[in-house]
Each structure stands twice: as C-alpha cells, then as structure tokens.
Design an enzyme around this catalytic site. Structure first.
Site, PDB file in Angstrom:
ATOM      1  N   ARG A 233     -14.814 -43.160  30.899  1.00  0.00           N
ATOM      2  CA  ARG A 233     -14.746 -41.711  30.783  1.00  0.00           C
ATOM      3  C   ARG A 233     -14.384 -41.330  29.357  1.00  0.00           C
ATOM      4  O   ARG A 233     -13.536 -41.976  28.730  1.00  0.00           O
ATOM      5  CB  ARG A 233     -13.683 -41.125  31.730  1.00  0.00           C
ATOM      6  CG  ARG A 233     -14.165 -40.961  33.175  1.00  0.00           C
ATOM      7  CD  ARG A 233     -15.263 -39.894  33.280  1.00  0.00           C
ATOM      8  NE  ARG A 233     -15.786 -39.718  34.617  1.00  0.00           N
ATOM      9  CZ  ARG A 233     -16.862 -40.340  35.111  1.00  0.00           C
ATOM     10  NH1 ARG A 233     -17.511 -41.225  34.387  1.00  0.00           N
ATOM     11  NH2 ARG A 233     -17.293 -40.079  36.320  1.00  0.00           N
ATOM     12  N   GLU A 262     -19.756 -33.371  27.577  1.00  0.00           N
ATOM     13  CA  GLU A 262     -21.115 -33.900  27.763  1.00  0.00           C
ATOM     14  C   GLU A 262     -22.082 -32.773  28.090  1.00  0.00           C
ATOM     15  O   GLU A 262     -21.842 -32.035  29.047  1.00  0.00           O
ATOM     16  CB  GLU A 262     -21.108 -34.940  28.888  1.00  0.00           C
ATOM     17  CG  GLU A 262     -20.265 -36.154  28.523  1.00  0.00           C
ATOM     18  CD  GLU A 262     -20.281 -37.254  29.575  1.00  0.00           C
ATOM     19  OE1 GLU A 262     -20.965 -37.100  30.605  1.00  0.00           O
ATOM     20  OE2 GLU A 262     -19.620 -38.274  29.373  1.00  0.00           O
ATOM     21  N   HIS A 280     -24.481 -41.114  28.913  1.00  0.00           N
ATOM     22  CA  HIS A 280     -23.927 -41.320  30.266  1.00  0.00           C
ATOM     23  C   HIS A 280     -24.967 -41.968  31.188  1.00  0.00           C
ATOM     24  O   HIS A 280     -25.360 -41.405  32.218  1.00  0.00           O
ATOM     25  CB  HIS A 280     -23.439 -39.989  30.865  1.00  0.00           C
ATOM     26  CG  HIS A 280     -22.380 -40.173  31.917  1.00  0.00           C
ATOM     27  ND1 HIS A 280     -21.323 -39.315  32.061  1.00  0.00           N
ATOM     28  CD2 HIS A 280     -22.220 -41.111  32.881  1.00  0.00           C
ATOM     29  CE1 HIS A 280     -20.560 -39.724  33.071  1.00  0.00           C
ATOM     30  NE2 HIS A 280     -21.093 -40.811  33.590  1.00  0.00           N
TER      31      HIS A 280
HETATM   32  P1  NAD Z   1     -12.029 -48.650  40.184  1.00  0.00           P
HETATM   33  O1  NAD Z   1     -11.183 -47.630  40.855  1.00  0.00           O
HETATM   34  O2  NAD Z   1     -12.629 -49.729  41.008  1.00  0.00           O
HETATM   35  O3  NAD Z   1     -11.187 -49.350  39.006  1.00  0.00           O
HETATM   36  C1  NAD Z   1     -10.352 -48.651  38.138  1.00  0.00           C
HETATM   37  C2  NAD Z   1      -9.228 -49.591  37.750  1.00  0.00           C
HETATM   38  O4  NAD Z   1      -8.448 -48.953  36.747  1.00  0.00           O
HETATM   39  C3  NAD Z   1      -8.288 -49.936  38.909  1.00  0.00           C
HETATM   40  O5  NAD Z   1      -8.192 -51.331  39.057  1.00  0.00           O
HETATM   41  C4  NAD Z   1      -6.951 -49.351  38.487  1.00  0.00           C
HETATM   42  O6  NAD Z   1      -5.856 -50.119  38.925  1.00  0.00           O
HETATM   43  C5  NAD Z   1      -7.100 -49.366  36.976  1.00  0.00           C
HETATM   44  N1  NAD Z   1      -6.185 -48.473  36.296  1.00  0.00           N
HETATM   45  C6  NAD Z   1      -5.728 -47.256  36.690  1.00  0.00           C
HETATM   46  N2  NAD Z   1      -4.865 -46.773  35.773  1.00  0.00           N
HETATM   47  C7  NAD Z   1      -4.782 -47.703  34.787  1.00  0.00           C
HETATM   48  C8  NAD Z   1      -4.065 -47.768  33.560  1.00  0.00           C
HETATM   49  N3  NAD Z   1      -3.229 -46.795  33.189  1.00  0.00           N
HETATM   50  N4  NAD Z   1      -4.241 -48.847  32.787  1.00  0.00           N
HETATM   51  C9  NAD Z   1      -5.065 -49.868  33.160  1.00  0.00           C
HETATM   52  N5  NAD Z   1      -5.757 -49.856  34.321  1.00  0.00           N
HETATM   53  C10 NAD Z   1      -5.623 -48.783  35.107  1.00  0.00           C
HETATM   54  O7  NAD Z   1     -13.153 -47.839  39.396  1.00  0.00           O
HETATM   55  P2  NAD Z   1     -14.531 -48.403  38.820  1.00  0.00           P
HETATM   56  O8  NAD Z   1     -15.596 -48.198  39.821  1.00  0.00           O
HETATM   57  O9  NAD Z   1     -14.307 -49.730  38.251  1.00  0.00           O
HETATM   58  O10 NAD Z   1     -14.795 -47.315  37.655  1.00  0.00           O
HETATM   59  C11 NAD Z   1     -14.107 -47.382  36.428  1.00  0.00           C
HETATM   60  C12 NAD Z   1     -14.436 -46.167  35.565  1.00  0.00           C
HETATM   61  O11 NAD Z   1     -15.832 -46.140  35.278  1.00  0.00           O
HETATM   62  C13 NAD Z   1     -14.132 -44.801  36.195  1.00  0.00           C
HETATM   63  O12 NAD Z   1     -13.617 -43.959  35.178  1.00  0.00           O
HETATM   64  C14 NAD Z   1     -15.499 -44.282  36.616  1.00  0.00           C
HETATM   65  O13 NAD Z   1     -15.547 -42.892  36.710  1.00  0.00           O
HETATM   66  C15 NAD Z   1     -16.349 -44.828  35.473  1.00  0.00           C
HETATM   67  N6  NAD Z   1     -17.782 -44.939  35.764  1.00  0.00           N
HETATM   68  C16 NAD Z   1     -18.646 -44.628  34.758  1.00  0.00           C
HETATM   69  C17 NAD Z   1     -20.010 -44.767  34.976  1.00  0.00           C
HETATM   70  C18 NAD Z   1     -20.999 -44.404  33.904  1.00  0.00           C
HETATM   71  O14 NAD Z   1     -22.078 -43.917  34.236  1.00  0.00           O
HETATM   72  N7  NAD Z   1     -20.728 -44.648  32.645  1.00  0.00           N
HETATM   73  C19 NAD Z   1     -20.480 -45.241  36.204  1.00  0.00           C
HETATM   74  C20 NAD Z   1     -19.563 -45.576  37.191  1.00  0.00           C
HETATM   75  C21 NAD Z   1     -18.189 -45.428  36.956  1.00  0.00           C
HETATM   76  C1  MLT Z   2     -19.692 -42.170  38.099  1.00  0.00           C
HETATM   77  O1  MLT Z   2     -18.537 -41.765  38.023  1.00  0.00           O
HETATM   78  O2  MLT Z   2     -20.156 -42.650  39.149  1.00  0.00           O
HETATM   79  C2  MLT Z   2     -20.527 -42.149  36.897  1.00  0.00           C
HETATM   80  O3  MLT Z   2     -20.040 -41.357  35.897  1.00  0.00           O
HETATM   81  C3  MLT Z   2     -21.984 -42.128  37.093  1.00  0.00           C
HETATM   82  C4  MLT Z   2     -22.637 -40.824  37.440  1.00  0.00           C
HETATM   83  O4  MLT Z   2     -21.994 -39.817  37.532  1.00  0.00           O
HETATM   84  O5  MLT Z   2     -23.846 -40.827  37.633  1.00  0.00           O
END
Ligand code: NAD
Ligand code: MLT
Length: 312
Positions: A233, A262, A280
C-alpha cells in the site's frame, strides 16, 4: 429478491454466479460519483467493490437496506469499516485469490530492478545501446528482507528462496519457529532487519503502525545501494523520503506498484532516478481477477441467502 450493486469491474465468472442465482438481482454500474453510489445503495442489499469505489462514512450513512460489503481483493482501506459497523453493515474480503499474482509482481519488480529492465527498455526505445551503464546485480546470494509475513510475504519468500536468495523477515505476529519452517530468519525489531538486506519488500496492511514504516531515519541505516519494493500500500514507504534517497544514490533502485494517491498527482517519486513504477497491477492477472470475482460472488450470495459470514 436480493439486490446486489457492483460498481467496479468484476470478472465475468463472478457475474455469472450471481446471474444464475434466482434469488439475486444485479445492478452493475461503473464510474459513479460518491453521491451516485450513495443513491444506488439505497436500493441494494449488498455491494461488491474493488479498489476504485470509496465507501466513506458519508456514503454509508443512513443505508437501512444495505447489509453487506464485499471487497473483491485483500485491502479494505477504501471502506470506512468503523462507519459500516455503526450502520450494522458486514464487511468481507477475498483474502487469498490474488496472493500468487501479487507475489509474482513483487518478484518481477525485484528482478527488473536488479537488471535495470526499465531503463534498458526505455533507452532501447530511444534508439540507444547502453550496455555498460546498465550493468546490473545478481539476486542469487543476496539478502531479501520481507516486512509482513502474511499470505503475500510468505509467497514472496518461497519464490525468492527459489532464486537462491537469503530471506530475513519481520512480522510482530509471527513466531521465530514458524518463520524457521519457511526458512526465514526472523528479526524481533524492524530497525535491526533493515540494516541487513540488499533488497527490501513490504507486505503489510496500511495501518497507523505501518504508515511511514520505511522513512528517512530507517533508510539512513540501510546498506548503501539497497533496493526497495512496495507492492502493498502507498504510504508504508514514505514517498518523499524514498525520492530523496534515490536522488542521493543511497537507495540504488525502487519499485512501487502502489501510491498514497492513485493515480498519483505528485510526480516527485515517479520521476526520481532509478524509480520503477507500475499502476497498481499486483492483482491484475486473468487468474487473480477470476478467483477474487468467484469468491466475492459466493460470499455475497451465501451471506444474503444463507446468512453465512466469511472473512469479516
Ligand atoms: P495478510 O493479512 O495475509 O498479511 C499481512 C501481514 O502483515 C500479516 O502477517 C500481519 O501480521 C503483518 N503485519 C501487520 N502489521 C505489521 C507491522 N506493523 N509490521 C510487520 N508486519 C505487520 O495480507 P496479504 O494478503 O499478504 O496482503 C499484504 C498487503 O498487500 C496488503 O496491504 C494488501 O492490501 C496488499 N495487496 C496489494 C495488491 C496489489 O495489487 N499491489 C494485491 C493484493 C494485496
Ligand atoms: C488488493 O488489496 O486486493 C489489491 O490492492 C488488488 C486490487 O485491489 O485489485
């Protein structure tokens, strides 16, 4: 009949599940203003969104018919969850459907940084042939630090290990034993972790604790020439501090898929040297979009017709 509003693009497989459900009526609209979303919600029992629709307190206020919000994706930061709870609206997400795609995007960006794929592509398009200037670095034998060892962080770890990288990590909710099962050396303090890596990638949600987690102070303690990736994020890595570090050369390269705004209006980070930016795209694969759409459709159907709550 239950009415489901869909205001962002949803893959056809998900739409079909909803269309085939005789108890559900669909209302598909995109490009709505917040006021138009608010109006459309008045006749909806549920809504499915991705990241473009913002469900703020104002939009969610006085929506007596609305019972559920399903986010086709992971991050629910475009939903005011406290306001939804106050209004008695359940918020659910699809946590796993885009994990692999986002991990692959992270590895793609890391490899691109290591081998200067962005500038190599750009200079070739300009008719140049800059071999010496674009000498890269191998990732094998290098150390990757992962902050946030959840679904995506662990998936990145496995892939990086396949590339013969040493993986170290920080996650306050993970035990050293569990990290060791994944072959990850766990650090207890983020301040220590950041000092010991050649590449650093963040995979946490954006919270009060993770905002500006990677800032000027921490960057100053990193190895010179470190490369930083953010596919989680915007705001977890402070954008101005990262731009400063790219300009000074302290950080050799950075890749961001996500931004505080964004699309970003402030171009400073994007225009910084050795900065690779993607709009993104982490979850933007056919496979991930199909999986999150299927799951979102099942979640809203099961909630409305069977009162089942998943991933709330
Ligand atoms: P998840 O909930 O499986 O994992 C997140 C992890 O972060 C957890 O293990 C949690 O314990 C850890 N965490 C929380 N606070 C923390 C801190 N202060 N320091 C260190 N670790 C901490 O989530 P995920 O599915 O792995 O997603 C991770 C991130 O990726 C989210 O922000 C999600 O929105 C983002 N995301 C982005 C895209 C994209 O299109 N770029 C796609 C999917 C997810
Ligand atoms: C998510 O949080 O799943 C990602 O940012 C991806 C998306 O929104 O498509």
């Amino acid at each position: 009949m239950y009415r489901v509003l869909i205001t962002d693009n949803l893959s056809p497989a998900g739409l079909k599940i909803l269309e085939d459900n005789p108890e559900i009526e669909l209302d598909i609209r995109s490009g709505l203003s917040p006021e138009e979303v608010r109006e459309a919600l008045k006749s909806a029992d549920g809504i499915i969104i991705r990241s473009a629709t913002k469900l703020t307190e104002e939009v969610l206020k006085d929506q007596p018919r609305l019972k559920a919000i399903v986010r086709a994706g992971v991050g629910v930061d475009n939903i005011d969850r406290a306001a939804a709870t106050r209004e008695g609206i359940v918020v659910m997400n699809t946590p796993a459907g885009n994990t692999t795609s986002t991990a692959e995007q992270t590895i793609a960006l890391m490899m691109s940084l290591a081998r200067n794929i962005g500038p190599a592509y750009a200079t070739m398009k300009e008719g140049k042939w800059e071999r010496k200037k674009l000498t890269g670095t191998q990732v094998a034998g290098k150390t990757l630090a992962i902050i946030g060892l959840g679904r995506i962080g662990l998936s990145v770890a496995q892939r990086a290990q396949g590339l013969e990288m040493k993986v170290i990590g920080y996650d306050p909710f993970m035990s050293a034993e569990r990290a060791a099962e994944y072959g990850i050396e766990l650090y207890k303090e983020v301040d220590e972790l950041v000092k010991h890596c050649d590449f650093l990638t963040v995979h946490t949600p954006l919270t009060d604790e993770t905002r500006d987690l990677i800032n000027a102070e921490r960057i100053a303690t990193m190895r010179p020439g470190v490369r930083i990736i953010n596919c989680a994020r915007g705001g977890i890595v402070n954008e101005d501090d990262l731009a400063d570090a790219l300009e000074s050369g302290k950080v050799a390269g950075a890749a961001c898929d996500v931004f505080t705004q964004e699309p970003p209006e402030n171009r400073r980070l994007i225009d910084a040297p050795n900065m690779l930016a993607t709009p993104h795209l982490g979850a933007s694969t056919d496979e991930a979009q199909e999986m999150v759409a299927l799951e979102a459709a099942e979640i809203i159907s099961d909630f409305l017709t069977k009162n089942e709550i998943r991933h709330a």
